[in-house]
Write an enzyme that holds these catalytic residues in place. Structure first.
Site, PDB file in Angstrom:
ATOM      1  N   TYR A 161     -23.839  14.988 -10.978  1.00 59.71           N
ATOM      2  CA  TYR A 161     -24.896  14.883 -11.976  1.00 59.71           C
ATOM      3  C   TYR A 161     -26.197  15.507 -11.466  1.00 59.71           C
ATOM      4  CZ  TYR A 161     -28.685  12.581 -14.571  1.00 59.71           C
ATOM      5  OH  TYR A 161     -29.818  12.321 -15.280  1.00 59.71           O
ATOM      6  N   ILE A 196     -34.645   7.360 -23.560  1.00 55.34           N
ATOM      7  CA  ILE A 196     -35.958   8.008 -23.451  1.00 55.34           C
ATOM      8  C   ILE A 196     -36.219   8.887 -24.673  1.00 55.34           C
ATOM      9  CG2 ILE A 196     -37.418   9.560 -22.101  1.00 55.34           C
ATOM     10  CD1 ILE A 196     -35.921   8.698 -19.604  1.00 55.34           C
TER      11      ILE A 196
END
Length: 318
Positions: free
Chosen positions: A144, A16
């Site tokens: 995470y 990204i």
């Protein structure tokens, strides 16, 4: 957002990040900080070499030097991937939490105008009510996701105590060219890589699990729109608002790559969510965001990219 901003993107060589950097570099002075552990310098051929900083966000002094003089910091550097993060919980803490703290401390001291923090749909966990709205209960279930939510909290805390504006974006299964197709990667590039290699595409379980797959062009458009005035001190989901079954995704890949076989396997998965989809009404109303890419068109464009990469890598060197 006005032209000629100085923008630092941590993790800007990644999937990204590199796309955001490429779009912003057409109008702004962009610098990328990345340790290239996952991202690649070849994704940043549009930037001059003096705008690439080979460094780690765990190095507070280097982060401080990189942030100095910037108008905006886009913080995307993170340890990602379910398998990778489950196998390295200490690394998740050091990169995803300490790294964010270093960026925020540097931004506050450098009088940066705004920090945009890249978060994830994982912070919603396995919440039962779909689609997820930004104000819904957050119940992260992996290290995470916990680290990302902790970082979100840090962002808001620094913003309130240091007169620092922020924007938080939560990406829902972004996919497209440049995405990691390794075993540590994500389902779309893994499916495509297997199909192009002549292997069977394996769907784990029944295949009715759903995700909100967001093509990279849509994700980038919303990210940049969030840097405008209406994105200040706000949190946005970046998705499409459309659910796609994993089996349907596999079949779309098979339809695009002749001869691909789709099979169901029962290999245990470490973390399974049955359903996930974004409510993007806030981004639509505040930012004018309109996700445009259909899953089939996005898959075809992604396959074209990976096919070209395969052909280029197989050519003999001159």
């Amino acid at each position: 957002m006005t032209d000629d901003k100085r923008i630092l993107i941590t993790g800007g060589a990644g999937f990204i990040g590199s796309h955001v950097a490429q779009q912003l570099a057409t109008e702004h002075d962009v610098t990328v900080l990345d340790n290239f552990s996952v991202g690649s310098e070849r994704h940043l051929s549009f930037l001059p070499s003096d705008r690439l900083i080979d460094a780690d966000v765990r190095d507070a002094a280097t982060v401080r030097d990189a942030v100095d003089g910037q108008d905006i910091v886009i913080h995307m550097a993170a340890m990602m991937g379910v398998q990778r993060t489950l196998q390295n919980p200490l690394g998740v803490l050091q990169v995803n939490i300490d790294g964010t703290r270093h960026v925020l401390e540097a931004a506050a001291n450098a009088d940066v105008d705004r920090v945009l923090f890249a978060s994830t749909s994982e912070v919603y966990g396995d919440a039962p009510d779909v689609p997820y709205h930004e104000d819904d209960l957050l119940a992260p279930e992996t290290n995470y996701a916990v680290a990302k939510l902790t970082s979100e909290r840090f962002v808001r805390a620094y913003a309130s105590s240091h007169d620092l504006d922020y924007t938080i974006v939560r990406y829902f299964n972004a996919y497209g060219p440049r995405q990691d197709s390794s075993p540590y990667g994500y389902v779309v590039p893994i499916f495509i890589d297997r199909a192009l290699s002549g292997e069977r595409v394996e769907v784990h379980g029944h295949g009715h699990q759903t995700r909100d797959f967001t093509f990279i062009d849509d994700a980038v458009a919303c990210t940049i729109a969030a840097l405008g005035p209406d994105g200040r001190n706000e949190t946005f989901n970046i998705g499409t608002g459309r659910e796609t079954k994993i089996r349907s995704l596999a079949m779309a890949v098979a339809d695009a790559v002749d001869g691909t076989e789709v099979v169901h396997v029962e290999h245990p998965r470490p973390y399974v969510i049955e359903q996930r989809c974004a409510d993007v009404s806030k981004a639509e109303s505040k930012l004018g965001y309109e996700p445009e890419m259909s899953i089939r068109d996005g898959i075809e464009r992604t396959i074209d990219y990976f096919d070209r990469q395969t052909q280029e890598s197989s050519r003999p060197s001159q």
